[in-house]
Design a protein around this motif. Structure first.
Motif, PDB file in Angstrom:
ATOM      1  N   GLY A  37      43.455  50.447   3.390  1.00 23.02           N
ATOM      2  CA  GLY A  37      43.862  50.499   4.783  1.00 23.02           C
ATOM      3  C   GLY A  37      43.592  49.176   5.452  1.00 23.02           C
ATOM      4  O   GLY A  37      43.572  48.132   4.803  1.00 23.02           O
ATOM      5  N   ARG A  38      43.360  49.228   6.743  1.00 24.41           N
ATOM      6  CA  ARG A  38      43.271  47.961   7.464  1.00 24.41           C
ATOM      7  C   ARG A  38      41.958  47.227   7.247  1.00 24.41           C
ATOM      8  O   ARG A  38      41.849  46.060   7.583  1.00 24.41           O
ATOM      9  CB  ARG A  38      43.544  48.156   8.943  1.00 24.41           C
ATOM     10  N   GLN A  39      40.936  47.909   6.691  1.00 24.20           N
ATOM     11  CA  GLN A  39      39.720  47.182   6.318  1.00 24.20           C
ATOM     12  C   GLN A  39      39.893  46.519   4.954  1.00 24.20           C
ATOM     13  O   GLN A  39      38.968  45.908   4.426  1.00 24.20           O
ATOM     14  CB  GLN A  39      38.514  48.120   6.283  1.00 24.20           C
ATOM     15  N   ILE A  48      35.858  55.444   9.491  1.00 23.00           N
ATOM     16  CA  ILE A  48      36.953  54.663   8.923  1.00 23.00           C
ATOM     17  C   ILE A  48      37.260  55.198   7.530  1.00 23.00           C
ATOM     18  O   ILE A  48      36.387  55.696   6.824  1.00 23.00           O
ATOM     19  CB  ILE A  48      36.617  53.158   8.859  1.00 23.00           C
ATOM     20  N   GLY A  49      38.536  55.093   7.168  1.00 25.10           N
ATOM     21  CA  GLY A  49      38.944  55.553   5.852  1.00 25.10           C
ATOM     22  C   GLY A  49      39.215  57.040   5.773  1.00 25.10           C
ATOM     23  O   GLY A  49      39.438  57.570   4.679  1.00 25.10           O
ATOM     24  N   ASP A  50      39.219  57.742   6.909  1.00 29.38           N
ATOM     25  CA  ASP A  50      39.510  59.180   6.880  1.00 29.38           C
ATOM     26  C   ASP A  50      40.915  59.460   6.366  1.00 29.38           C
ATOM     27  O   ASP A  50      41.175  60.529   5.828  1.00 29.38           O
ATOM     28  CB  ASP A  50      39.370  59.780   8.279  1.00 29.38           C
ATOM     29  N   GLY A  51      41.818  58.491   6.549  1.00 26.88           N
ATOM     30  CA  GLY A  51      43.138  58.667   5.974  1.00 26.88           C
ATOM     31  C   GLY A  51      44.254  58.598   6.981  1.00 26.88           C
ATOM     32  O   GLY A  51      44.048  58.240   8.143  1.00 26.88           O
ATOM     33  N   LYS A  52      45.431  58.935   6.529  1.00 22.61           N
ATOM     34  CA  LYS A  52      46.625  58.810   7.348  1.00 22.61           C
ATOM     35  C   LYS A  52      47.632  59.870   6.959  1.00 22.61           C
ATOM     36  O   LYS A  52      47.626  60.348   5.818  1.00 22.61           O
ATOM     37  CB  LYS A  52      47.243  57.428   7.135  1.00 22.61           C
ATOM     38  N   ILE A  53      48.508  60.167   7.893  1.00 19.83           N
ATOM     39  CA  ILE A  53      49.578  61.131   7.628  1.00 19.83           C
ATOM     40  C   ILE A  53      50.915  60.458   7.936  1.00 19.83           C
ATOM     41  O   ILE A  53      51.070  59.842   8.991  1.00 19.83           O
ATOM     42  CB  ILE A  53      49.416  62.395   8.492  1.00 19.83           C
TER      43      ILE A  53
HETATM   44  N1  ATP Z   1      50.483  51.427   6.488  1.00 22.24           N
HETATM   45  C1  ATP Z   1      50.159  52.010   5.328  1.00 22.24           C
HETATM   46  N2  ATP Z   1      51.041  52.003   4.318  1.00 22.24           N
HETATM   47  C2  ATP Z   1      50.729  52.591   3.136  1.00 22.24           C
HETATM   48  N3  ATP Z   1      49.577  53.211   2.888  1.00 22.24           N
HETATM   49  C3  ATP Z   1      48.663  53.239   3.868  1.00 22.24           C
HETATM   50  C4  ATP Z   1      48.904  52.646   5.136  1.00 22.24           C
HETATM   51  N4  ATP Z   1      47.812  52.844   5.911  1.00 22.24           N
HETATM   52  C5  ATP Z   1      46.945  53.542   5.173  1.00 22.24           C
HETATM   53  N5  ATP Z   1      47.446  53.771   3.930  1.00 22.24           N
HETATM   54  C6  ATP Z   1      46.820  54.502   2.847  1.00 22.24           C
HETATM   55  O1  ATP Z   1      45.917  55.422   3.431  1.00 22.24           O
HETATM   56  C7  ATP Z   1      44.606  55.197   2.927  1.00 22.24           C
HETATM   57  C8  ATP Z   1      43.616  55.500   4.019  1.00 22.24           C
HETATM   58  O2  ATP Z   1      43.849  54.630   5.091  1.00 22.24           O
HETATM   59  P1  ATP Z   1      42.741  54.446   6.204  1.00 22.24           P
HETATM   60  O3  ATP Z   1      42.274  55.782   6.637  1.00 22.24           O
HETATM   61  O4  ATP Z   1      41.698  53.486   5.730  1.00 22.24           O
HETATM   62  O5  ATP Z   1      43.664  53.807   7.359  1.00 22.24           O
HETATM   63  P2  ATP Z   1      43.279  52.695   8.413  1.00 22.24           P
HETATM   64  O6  ATP Z   1      44.549  52.325   9.078  1.00 22.24           O
HETATM   65  O7  ATP Z   1      42.494  51.625   7.762  1.00 22.24           O
HETATM   66  O8  ATP Z   1      42.415  53.516   9.471  1.00 22.24           O
HETATM   67  P3  ATP Z   1      40.802  53.472   9.691  1.00 22.24           P
HETATM   68  O9  ATP Z   1      40.562  52.301  10.585  1.00 22.24           O
HETATM   69  O10 ATP Z   1      40.490  54.776  10.323  1.00 22.24           O
HETATM   70  O11 ATP Z   1      40.159  53.310   8.343  1.00 22.24           O
HETATM   71  C9  ATP Z   1      44.625  53.770   2.448  1.00 22.24           C
HETATM   72  O12 ATP Z   1      43.654  53.566   1.447  1.00 22.24           O
HETATM   73  C10 ATP Z   1      46.031  53.644   1.893  1.00 22.24           C
HETATM   74  O13 ATP Z   1      46.081  54.230   0.613  1.00 22.24           O
END
Ligand code: ATP
Ligand code: MG
Length: 113
Positions: free
Chosen positions: A37-39, A86-91
């Protein structure tokens, strides 16, 4: 019809599946994936096993649903996967053009569930 993709922490899968079941959403595809993700895989290494390339292990949950199940499905995923960290995920939610049950040839709303 929509295609819902949830990327979640592996240790949240059981809770998410249970919540989906409670909402009568039973048909699901689950895979182990790696991603970042963004980290960029750095800051949340304490939560997830780290793979080469700053990639972290996640679980991908995919659900094809009729429109009335989008909100329940999203609620189940967020309810099960949100820890506030952070890292909870995305939908991701995509329009779904078609669904075909191979055995019967059914299509669309009847094939999906
Ligand atoms: N824009 C994206 N495109 C493709 N995959 C993504 C994207 N954003 C997140 N992912 C996938 O979702 C996983 C979890 O993302 P994550 O929850 O760390 O999002 P984040 O945007 O970094 O939010 P947070 O700041 O809450 O960590 C990532 O490891 C990646 O596999
Ligand atoms: Mg992140």
């Amino acid at each position: 019809m929509k295609y819902i993709i949830g990327i979640i922490q592996p240790d949240r899968l059981d809770d998410v599946l249970q919540r989906l079941t409670e909402k009568e959403i039973h048909l699901v595809t689950v895979s182990s994936v790696v991603g970042r993700g963004r980290q960029q895989g750095i800051a949340e290494v304490y939560r997830s096993h780290k793979e080469p390339g700053n990639l972290l292990r996640k679980v991908k949950v995919e659900i094809a649903v009729n429109d009335e199940y989008v909100e329940p499905a999203v609620d189940a995923i967020t309810g099960g996967a949100n820890s506030g960290n952070i890292g909870d995920g995305k939908i991701f939610i995509l329009d779904l053009a078609e669904c075909i049950r191979i055995r019967t040839g059914e299509k669309g709303n009847t094939a999906i569930g």
